[in-house]
Scaffold this motif. Sequence first.
Motif, PDB file in Angstrom:
ATOM      1  N   GLY A  82       0.779  -1.227   0.000  1.00 54.41           N
ATOM      2  CA  GLY A  82       0.000   0.000   0.000  1.00 54.41           C
ATOM      3  C   GLY A  82       0.811   1.277   0.000  1.00 54.41           C
ATOM      4  O   GLY A  82       0.260   2.353  -0.267  1.00 54.41           O
ATOM      5  N   ILE A  83       2.109   1.193   0.295  1.00 56.55           N
ATOM      6  CA  ILE A  83       2.924   2.412   0.354  1.00 56.55           C
ATOM      7  C   ILE A  83       3.083   3.033  -1.026  1.00 56.55           C
ATOM      8  O   ILE A  83       2.957   4.258  -1.198  1.00 56.55           O
ATOM      9  CB  ILE A  83       4.300   2.122   0.984  1.00 56.55           C
ATOM     10  CG1 ILE A  83       4.171   1.919   2.498  1.00 56.55           C
ATOM     11  CG2 ILE A  83       5.285   3.262   0.695  1.00 56.55           C
ATOM     12  CD1 ILE A  83       3.773   3.163   3.269  1.00 56.55           C
ATOM     13  N   ASP A  84       3.353   2.214  -2.034  1.00 55.99           N
ATOM     14  CA  ASP A  84       3.554   2.749  -3.374  1.00 55.99           C
ATOM     15  C   ASP A  84       2.315   3.505  -3.856  1.00 55.99           C
ATOM     16  O   ASP A  84       2.417   4.618  -4.388  1.00 55.99           O
ATOM     17  CB  ASP A  84       3.900   1.625  -4.342  1.00 55.99           C
ATOM     18  CG  ASP A  84       4.183   2.127  -5.745  1.00 55.99           C
ATOM     19  OD1 ASP A  84       5.258   2.722  -5.941  1.00 55.99           O
ATOM     20  OD2 ASP A  84       3.331   1.944  -6.636  1.00 55.99           O
ATOM     21  N   SER A  85       1.138   2.920  -3.665  1.00 53.56           N
ATOM     22  CA  SER A  85      -0.086   3.590  -4.114  1.00 53.56           C
ATOM     23  C   SER A  85      -0.370   4.834  -3.292  1.00 53.56           C
ATOM     24  O   SER A  85      -0.876   5.837  -3.820  1.00 53.56           O
ATOM     25  CB  SER A  85      -1.274   2.625  -4.063  1.00 53.56           C
ATOM     26  OG  SER A  85      -1.525   2.188  -2.741  1.00 53.56           O
ATOM     27  N   LEU A  86      -0.043   4.820  -2.000  1.00 59.06           N
ATOM     28  CA  LEU A  86      -0.225   6.001  -1.171  1.00 59.06           C
ATOM     29  C   LEU A  86       0.637   7.150  -1.679  1.00 59.06           C
ATOM     30  O   LEU A  86       0.156   8.288  -1.826  1.00 59.06           O
ATOM     31  CB  LEU A  86       0.121   5.687   0.287  1.00 59.06           C
ATOM     32  CG  LEU A  86       0.190   6.894   1.238  1.00 59.06           C
ATOM     33  CD1 LEU A  86      -1.143   7.641   1.274  1.00 59.06           C
ATOM     34  CD2 LEU A  86       0.630   6.474   2.630  1.00 59.06           C
ATOM     35  N   LEU A  87       1.903   6.877  -1.947  1.00 57.38           N
ATOM     36  CA  LEU A  87       2.783   7.931  -2.442  1.00 57.38           C
ATOM     37  C   LEU A  87       2.296   8.454  -3.795  1.00 57.38           C
ATOM     38  O   LEU A  87       2.324   9.663  -4.056  1.00 57.38           O
ATOM     39  CB  LEU A  87       4.215   7.424  -2.557  1.00 57.38           C
ATOM     40  CG  LEU A  87       4.908   6.993  -1.258  1.00 57.38           C
ATOM     41  CD1 LEU A  87       6.396   6.771  -1.516  1.00 57.38           C
ATOM     42  CD2 LEU A  87       4.704   7.988  -0.143  1.00 57.38           C
ATOM     43  N   GLY A  88       1.858   7.545  -4.642  1.00 54.30           N
ATOM     44  CA  GLY A  88       1.340   7.970  -5.929  1.00 54.30           C
ATOM     45  C   GLY A  88       0.132   8.872  -5.792  1.00 54.30           C
ATOM     46  O   GLY A  88      -0.002   9.866  -6.519  1.00 54.30           O
ATOM     47  N   ASP A  89      -0.758   8.556  -4.862  1.00 58.09           N
ATOM     48  CA  ASP A  89      -1.949   9.377  -4.652  1.00 58.09           C
ATOM     49  C   ASP A  89      -1.592  10.724  -4.030  1.00 58.09           C
ATOM     50  O   ASP A  89      -2.232  11.740  -4.330  1.00 58.09           O
ATOM     51  CB  ASP A  89      -2.954   8.634  -3.768  1.00 58.09           C
ATOM     52  CG  ASP A  89      -3.604   7.463  -4.497  1.00 58.09           C
ATOM     53  OD1 ASP A  89      -3.499   7.398  -5.742  1.00 58.09           O
ATOM     54  OD2 ASP A  89      -4.204   6.602  -3.828  1.00 58.09           O
ATOM     55  N   LEU A  90      -0.594  10.731  -3.152  1.00 63.09           N
ATOM     56  CA  LEU A  90      -0.144  12.007  -2.585  1.00 63.09           C
ATOM     57  C   LEU A  90       0.385  12.919  -3.688  1.00 63.09           C
ATOM     58  O   LEU A  90       0.029  14.094  -3.767  1.00 63.09           O
ATOM     59  CB  LEU A  90       0.939  11.773  -1.527  1.00 63.09           C
ATOM     60  CG  LEU A  90       0.475  11.240  -0.174  1.00 63.09           C
ATOM     61  CD1 LEU A  90       1.681  10.799   0.658  1.00 63.09           C
ATOM     62  CD2 LEU A  90      -0.324  12.292   0.587  1.00 63.09           C
ATOM     63  N   VAL A  91       1.226  12.368  -4.549  1.00 59.23           N
ATOM     64  CA  VAL A  91       1.770  13.149  -5.656  1.00 59.23           C
ATOM     65  C   VAL A  91       0.636  13.631  -6.563  1.00 59.23           C
ATOM     66  O   VAL A  91       0.612  14.787  -7.001  1.00 59.23           O
ATOM     67  CB  VAL A  91       2.794  12.327  -6.453  1.00 59.23           C
ATOM     68  CG1 VAL A  91       3.212  13.065  -7.718  1.00 59.23           C
ATOM     69  CG2 VAL A  91       4.023  12.025  -5.593  1.00 59.23           C
ATOM     70  N   GLY A  92      -0.323  12.754  -6.828  1.00 58.02           N
ATOM     71  CA  GLY A  92      -1.449  13.120  -7.663  1.00 58.02           C
ATOM     72  C   GLY A  92      -2.313  14.210  -7.063  1.00 58.02           C
ATOM     73  O   GLY A  92      -3.020  14.926  -7.789  1.00 58.02           O
ATOM     74  N   SER A  93      -2.249  14.353  -5.739  1.00 57.73           N
ATOM     75  CA  SER A  93      -3.013  15.399  -5.051  1.00 57.73           C
ATOM     76  C   SER A  93      -2.221  16.692  -4.906  1.00 57.73           C
ATOM     77  O   SER A  93      -2.676  17.628  -4.253  1.00 57.73           O
ATOM     78  CB  SER A  93      -3.439  14.901  -3.661  1.00 57.73           C
ATOM     79  OG  SER A  93      -4.277  13.768  -3.769  1.00 57.73           O
ATOM     80  N   GLY A  94      -1.026  16.715  -5.483  1.00 58.19           N
ATOM     81  CA  GLY A  94      -0.216  17.925  -5.434  1.00 58.19           C
ATOM     82  C   GLY A  94       0.705  18.022  -4.248  1.00 58.19           C
ATOM     83  O   GLY A  94       1.285  19.080  -3.993  1.00 58.19           O
ATOM     84  N   VAL A  95       0.862  16.916  -3.508  1.00 55.97           N
ATOM     85  CA  VAL A  95       1.754  16.902  -2.352  1.00 55.97           C
ATOM     86  C   VAL A  95       3.154  16.539  -2.817  1.00 55.97           C
ATOM     87  O   VAL A  95       3.352  15.565  -3.547  1.00 55.97           O
ATOM     88  CB  VAL A  95       1.270  15.884  -1.295  1.00 55.97           C
ATOM     89  CG1 VAL A  95       2.241  15.838  -0.116  1.00 55.97           C
ATOM     90  CG2 VAL A  95      -0.126  16.235  -0.818  1.00 55.97           C
ATOM     91  N   ARG A  96       4.128  17.315  -2.397  1.00 59.30           N
ATOM     92  CA  ARG A  96       5.524  17.001  -2.706  1.00 59.30           C
ATOM     93  C   ARG A  96       6.075  16.096  -1.615  1.00 59.30           C
ATOM     94  O   ARG A  96       5.779  16.288  -0.433  1.00 59.30           O
ATOM     95  CB  ARG A  96       6.351  18.264  -2.850  1.00 59.30           C
ATOM     96  CG  ARG A  96       5.809  19.207  -3.919  1.00 59.30           C
ATOM     97  CD  ARG A  96       6.755  20.342  -4.178  1.00 59.30           C
ATOM     98  NE  ARG A  96       7.943  19.900  -4.912  1.00 59.30           N
ATOM     99  CZ  ARG A  96       9.004  20.679  -5.153  1.00 59.30           C
ATOM    100  NH1 ARG A  96       9.034  21.914  -4.683  1.00 59.30           N
ATOM    101  NH2 ARG A  96      10.027  20.220  -5.827  1.00 59.30           N
TER     102      ARG A  96
END
Length: 208
Positions: A82-96
């Motif tokens: 789940g970590i990879d998808s979490l990071l991907g979603d954070l990036v997709g939400s504009g989080v650096r």
Amino acid sequence: MVVFDLDGTLVDTIGLIVASYQHAFTTVLGREEDEMLIRSWIGQPLIRGFRSVSPEHADTLFETYLAWNHANTERLIRRYEGIDSLLGDLVGSGVRIAAATSKLRGPAETAVRLTGLDAHLDTLVTMEDTSEHKPDPAPLLLALNRLGAEPGESAYVGDAVVDVQAARNAGMSAVGVTWGAGHPEDVAAAEPDVLAGTVADLRAALLG
């Protein structure tokens, strides 16, 4: 901006790290060390733990650890589901996203590459980048500086008491996770702003 610890937070290297320490201790000192003591060192520079146990053999222990760790990283490193998808979603939400670790640069870069997490990271701060290390805030502040972020709008996520302390010292929100090396009760006692027991909990805290 979210800054993450690496070992025990983004990548499951706990078994690898413990085995590397035990190999060093048995090879150099002819004995194993208490595993709970070893786990308490994770998140801090390697040499710090070796010096606390055997100052006269610390350098040899350090080199022995590094050689075995390097040879066995690809075999023993694990991904947290789940970590990879979490990071991907954070990036997709504009989080650096950044990582700030006490790990040496070579092993840190290898860990994020083998787990595929390097694609999500804007910057990686490692032991060589600062003269002070967690719980000192220097590594966290360097990550923020590289990305032009302010502590008050950023969070640090880690699995150890020193991670929570470093976040506090940096003026960042502190998020503790309980799936890594730190004892959950100890991480909770450090009083992070958020305590996440699962990746789903962490997702809810960071993305709502």
